[in-house]
Design a protein around this motif. Structure first.
Motif, PDB file in Angstrom:
ATOM      1  N   THR A  81       1.116   2.119   1.018  1.00  0.00           N
ATOM      2  CA  THR A  81       1.841   0.862   0.855  1.00  0.00           C
ATOM      3  C   THR A  81       0.909  -0.305   1.136  1.00  0.00           C
ATOM      4  OG1 THR A  81       2.593   0.914   3.139  1.00  0.00           O
ATOM      5  CG2 THR A  81       4.075   1.837   1.492  1.00  0.00           C
ATOM      6  N   THR A  82       1.227  -1.436   0.544  1.00  0.00           N
ATOM      7  CA  THR A  82       0.458  -2.645   0.783  1.00  0.00           C
ATOM      8  C   THR A  82       1.165  -3.460   1.862  1.00  0.00           C
ATOM      9  OG1 THR A  82       1.671  -3.824  -0.930  1.00  0.00           O
ATOM     10  CG2 THR A  82      -0.350  -2.692  -1.599  1.00  0.00           C
ATOM     11  N   ARG A  83       0.493  -4.490   2.334  1.00  0.00           N
ATOM     12  CA  ARG A  83       1.070  -5.328   3.403  1.00  0.00           C
ATOM     13  C   ARG A  83       2.393  -5.962   3.024  1.00  0.00           C
ATOM     14  NH1 ARG A  83      -3.698  -8.464   6.488  1.00  0.00           N
ATOM     15  NH2 ARG A  83      -4.050  -6.744   7.912  1.00  0.00           N
ATOM     16  N   ASP A  84       2.540  -6.341   1.765  1.00  0.00           N
ATOM     17  CA  ASP A  84       3.760  -7.023   1.341  1.00  0.00           C
ATOM     18  C   ASP A  84       4.862  -6.064   0.896  1.00  0.00           C
ATOM     19  OD1 ASP A  84       2.328  -6.282  -0.897  1.00  0.00           O
ATOM     20  OD2 ASP A  84       2.924  -8.029  -2.073  1.00  0.00           O
ATOM     21  N   ASP A  85       4.622  -4.761   0.951  1.00  0.00           N
ATOM     22  CA  ASP A  85       5.641  -3.768   0.588  1.00  0.00           C
ATOM     23  C   ASP A  85       6.716  -3.750   1.674  1.00  0.00           C
ATOM     24  OD1 ASP A  85       7.151  -1.469   0.120  1.00  0.00           O
ATOM     25  OD2 ASP A  85       5.469  -0.468  -0.838  1.00  0.00           O
ATOM     26  N   GLN A  86       7.948  -3.860   1.257  1.00  0.00           N
ATOM     27  CA  GLN A  86       9.068  -3.937   2.194  1.00  0.00           C
ATOM     28  C   GLN A  86       9.753  -2.581   2.424  1.00  0.00           C
ATOM     29  OE1 GLN A  86      10.094  -6.756   3.982  1.00  0.00           O
ATOM     30  NE2 GLN A  86       8.033  -7.288   3.313  1.00  0.00           N
ATOM     31  N   GLU A  94       8.956   0.130   4.261  1.00  0.00           N
ATOM     32  CA  GLU A  94       9.052   0.542   5.661  1.00  0.00           C
ATOM     33  C   GLU A  94      10.034  -0.347   6.427  1.00  0.00           C
ATOM     34  OE1 GLU A  94       5.207   0.939   7.443  1.00  0.00           O
ATOM     35  OE2 GLU A  94       4.660   2.593   6.114  1.00  0.00           O
ATOM     36  N   ASN A 146       8.669   7.355   4.276  1.00  0.00           N
ATOM     37  CA  ASN A 146       8.397   6.426   3.192  1.00  0.00           C
ATOM     38  C   ASN A 146       8.006   7.238   1.965  1.00  0.00           C
ATOM     39  OD1 ASN A 146       7.484   4.449   1.474  1.00  0.00           O
ATOM     40  ND2 ASN A 146       6.427   3.310   3.063  1.00  0.00           N
TER      41      ASN A 146
END
Length: 159
Positions: A136-141, A143, A131
């Motif tokens: 990254t945040t939870r809503d990052d797509q 990954e 990555n």
């Protein structure tokens, strides 16, 4: 690795200066033309045998053929620099022998190196991805996108 954000900023600023947000496309007219790869059909024609015979001889079933035929096929393959088509072989076998490895950063080089060694020793090839975003945040797509790309390449497992 510490310079990566600076490089990204420079590239972004340069693209904005040019009035675009996209990298320029590679000019294929300047690219060196890659010669056509020799296939099993080419080997068969050179050796004067069928494609089925080439397949059997090159896949360790040469005992059913005369030594002269085996030698002609192997010589033709060598002259043409024939390499098996991995995609065709994978379709036939129903297996890619590839494992996807995704790591959060390049700091895991030692782990990746060890995984690669173990996979190679067991007849597998590693497809490595990381990555590019260190956090990254939870809503990052990102990954999820990487995992989907590995799955689309038919890896047999993801580590």
């Amino acid at each position: 690795v510490a310079d990566e954000p600076a490089k990204a900023t420079v590239v972004t600023e340069h693209l904005q200066f040019l009035g675009t947000n996209r990298l320029p496309r590679f000019d294929t007219s300047m690219a060196r033309k890659i010669p056509k790869r020799a296939g099993m059909k080419d080997v068969a024609q050179r050796a004067g045998v069928s494609m089925a015979s080439v397949s059997r001889i090159l896949n360790r079933d040469a005992a059913k053929f005369s030594p002269d035929t085996v030698e002609r096929v192997r010589d033709a393959a060598k002259e043409l620099n024939y390499r098996p088509n991995a995609t065709a072989r994978n379709l036939f076998k129903g297996s890619t022998s590839m494992a996807g490895v995704m790591v959060p950063t390049l700091d895991f080089y030692g782990v990746v190196e060890s995984l690669n060694e173990v996979l190679l020793d067991n007849g597998h090839v590693m497809l490595h991805a990381w990555n590019p975003k260190p956090v990254t945040t939870r809503d990052d797509q990102t990954e999820a996108h990487i995992i989907h790309q590995l799955v689309e390449r038919a890896v047999e497992g993801i580590i």
